[in-house]
Design an enzyme around this catalytic site. Structure first.
Site, PDB file in Angstrom:
ATOM      1  N   HIS A 227      25.412  36.661  44.577  1.00 45.26           N
ATOM      2  CA  HIS A 227      25.874  37.034  45.923  1.00 45.26           C
ATOM      3  C   HIS A 227      24.825  37.903  46.622  1.00 45.26           C
ATOM      4  CE1 HIS A 227      29.863  35.486  46.672  1.00 45.26           C
ATOM      5  NE2 HIS A 227      30.309  35.889  45.494  1.00 45.26           N
TER       6      HIS A 227
ATOM      7  N   HIS B 272      27.376  35.556  38.694  1.00 39.55           N
ATOM      8  CA  HIS B 272      28.030  35.194  39.953  1.00 39.55           C
ATOM      9  C   HIS B 272      27.825  36.292  41.004  1.00 39.55           C
ATOM     10  CE1 HIS B 272      31.507  33.271  42.208  1.00 39.55           C
ATOM     11  NE2 HIS B 272      31.386  34.451  42.800  1.00 39.55           N
TER      12      HIS B 272
ATOM     13  N   LEU C 151      36.040  34.471  45.749  1.00 39.51           N
ATOM     14  CA  LEU C 151      36.945  34.950  46.798  1.00 39.51           C
ATOM     15  C   LEU C 151      36.454  34.565  48.190  1.00 39.51           C
ATOM     16  CD1 LEU C 151      37.721  38.500  45.331  1.00 39.51           C
ATOM     17  CD2 LEU C 151      39.199  36.474  45.281  1.00 39.51           C
TER      18      LEU C 151
ATOM     19  N   GLY D  96      35.410  40.333  40.234  1.00 36.90           N
ATOM     20  CA  GLY D  96      34.145  40.829  40.751  1.00 36.90           C
ATOM     21  C   GLY D  96      34.142  40.710  42.262  1.00 36.90           C
TER      22      GLY D  96
HETATM   23 NI    NI Z   1      32.066  35.197  44.617  1.00 39.15          NI
END
Ligand code: NI
Length: 188
Positions: free
Chosen positions: A145, A141, A100, A46
């Site tokens: 963000h 998740h 990430l 993602g």
């Molecule tokens: Ni993330």
């Protein structure tokens, strides 16, 4: 398609609510293509626009489940409905999450087992996905963000402290850090 730099925790765009997408145009389609390419190379399941420094409410996801079914799409201006969080002991392996934008780190976090995503796709059509398990986790998740929340903001002790230490050891938590998939070798 262009691989984009992924910004790291501390960058302000990651820590504020993303702006709604107003126009679905060629510019946005190009952005989405870049996001898919960047996510694939990272690699990740993602990626939200703020993670490549773009203050817009959309994310992409691409994940293959245990039955080899691929879940891949774009969620523009999403909303998310969640079941209550399950109670009980946190599983240090099965509930491990990473991001990430906090590369190389992983911590266990409780998520809802079920999430109902409603969003717009690139054709401008609204769709709904009733997700369970890991797909539900991915949606939670990525949706976070867009609210300016990283999974690291939701950790409970002792993981919250471990995470703060890791981020400070890495020198992050301040603006100006990013990494480029394909050039930098960081695990996310
Ligand atoms: Ni993330």
């Amino acid at each position: 398609m262009r691989i984009r730099d992924i910004v790291i925790t501390g960058e302000p765009v990651l820590h504020r609510r993303a702006k709604p997408v107003v126009h679905i145009d060629d510019h946005l389609r190009e952005l989405v293509e870049d996001m898919f390419g960047t996510m694939e190379l990272a690699p990740g399941v993602g990626l939200a626009a703020p993670q490549i420094g773009v203050d817009l409410a959309l994310f992409v996801y691409d994940w293959v489940d245990d039955d080899d079914i691929q879940h891949r799409g774009v969620a523009i201006n999403p909303t998310l409905l969640l079941d209550p969080l399950p109670i009980g002991e946190l599983d240090d392996e099965d509930e491990l999450e990473g991001c990430l934008s906090v590369p190389g780190e992983r911590f266990p976090l409780r998520r809802s087992d079920r999430a109902i995503l409603t969003a717009t796709n690139l054709d401008g059509n609204e769709y709904t996905i009733d997700a369970t398990g890991w797909l539900a986790r991915i949606f939670q998740h990525e949706y976070d963000h867009l609210l300016g929340i990283l999974y690291t903001d939701r950790l409970v002790e002792p993981h919250a402290s471990d995470c703060r230490e890791a981020i400070s050891r890495d020198g992050w938590g301040v603006p100006g850090y990013s990494w480029l998939p394909g050039r930098d070798h960081l695990e996310g």
